[in-house]
Design an enzyme around this catalytic site. Structure first.
Site, short mmCIF file in Angstrom:
data_model
loop_
_atom_site.label_atom_id
_atom_site.label_comp_id
_atom_site.label_asym_id
_atom_site.label_seq_id
_atom_site.Cartn_x
_atom_site.Cartn_y
_atom_site.Cartn_z
CE LYS A 189 0.28 28.27 -5.05
NZ LYS A 189 -0.89 28.91 -6.26
CD GLU A 208 4.33 37.59 -6.47
OE1 GLU A 208 3.47 38.59 -5.72
OE2 GLU A 208 4.11 36.44 -6.26
NE ARG A 261 -3.02 0.52 -0.65
CZ ARG A 261 -3.42 0.76 -1.93
NH1 ARG A 261 -3.11 1.80 -2.61
NH2 ARG A 261 -4.13 -0.38 -2.52
CE LYS A 291 6.01 34.18 -3.34
NZ LYS A 291 4.94 33.13 -3.10
CG ASP A 314 1.45 36.67 -9.07
OD1 ASP A 314 1.32 35.75 -9.27
OD2 ASP A 314 1.03 37.40 -8.13
#
Length: 277
Positions: A132, A194, A97, A164, A215
């Site tokens: 992610k 970004e 599994r 960012k 972005d």
């Protein structure tokens, strides 16, 4: 894929699933009984993670022998055998599994990545992943992206600077954020910024960053922004890009397209493990 890290992960996964022992297999089968198990594809796709089969069974029982029929990155059709594991029945079933879960997950990511690459055709634009990923599985999932023909973005917060919107807002400007980073880090760490507007793109160019990300921009906006960036600076499009529109972004001339869906939304590639004497 780092073999030491893989073994460490597999130990954790087996401990979670097997615990103090596989009471079913250990009760039914005597230690000397042997069999062979076939890992088979139940759907068409791209294989990734076959090395996990041998590494996993080596941890459980070194007597298990694994024969690989399909290599990572190869296409597989439903009904084809990916690998055969032969040895004591107990370990074969105890490891089934965990190994299947990982193999299906990684092959699903490789399959979606290959779809994205194929949609770009002969474009010079590269497909890459994001952060992610599933906690604990980043190394494996990013490896699967490469099996599908994609490329890896940074692995974590530690191996590349990405400035960012929140960093820029609290620093006051892109220029100030980049200057601060350069004063504190060595020359081996790349800096990406970004951007969302033409002014931000031009400011990032002036700051001499290594990579400029556009972005959540439309293909038309990306195409216009690419023209503002000199060749030595790498360009990247990200945000809101899916398999449905990736080809349009590939036609903009951008260097990289980063897709979160490669890892956070990829369906598993269905597989089975069939035991025989």
């Amino acid at each position: 894929m780092n073999r030491l890290k893989l073994e460490q992960l597999l130990r954790q996964f087996f401990l979670e699933d097997i615990g103090d022992g596989d009471v079913t297999s250990e009760t039914i089968f005597p230690a000397h009984e042997r069999a062979s198990g076939m890992f088979m594809a139940k759907a068409d796709g791209v294989v990734a993670g076959v090395g996990i089969i041998a590494a996993g069974y080596q941890l459980l029982d070194p007597r298990v022998e694994v024969t690989i029929m399909k290599q990572d990155g190869e296409r597989v059709q439903a009904g084809e055998t990916i690998a055969v594991a032969s040895g004591p029945v107990g370990p074969l079933l105890s490891g089934e599994r965990v190994i299947l879960n990982l193999l299906q997950r990684l092959s699903g990511i490789a399959t979606v990545t290959r779809q994205a690459v194929d949609l770009l055709g002969n474009s010079s634009t590269r497909i890459c992943d994001t952060r992610k990923t599933t906690p604990g599985l980043r190394m494996l999932e990013k490896y699967a992206v490469t099996c599908g023909g994609g490329y890896n973005h940074r692995f974590g917060l530690y191996d590349g600077v990405m400035i960012k919107d929140n960093h820029i807002a609290f620093c006051g400007s892109i220029a100030r954020a980049v200057k601060t980073v350069r004063e504190r880090l060595g020359h081996m760490v790349k800096i990406e910024v970004e951007t969302e507007t033409e002014d931000e793109v031009l400011e990032a160019v002036e700051a001499g960053v290594d990579v400029i990300m556009f972005d959540n921009r439309t293909p038309d906006e990306v195409r216009a922004f690419v023209r503002l960036v000199p060749k030595p600076i790498i360009t990247e499009a990200s945000g809101g890009i899916t398999l449905a529109n990736v080809a349009a972004y590939g036609a903009t001339g951008v260097d990289y397209i980063s897709l979160g869906c490669l890892t956070h939304s990829a369906p598993v590639l269905d597989m089975s493990f069939n035991l025989r004497r």
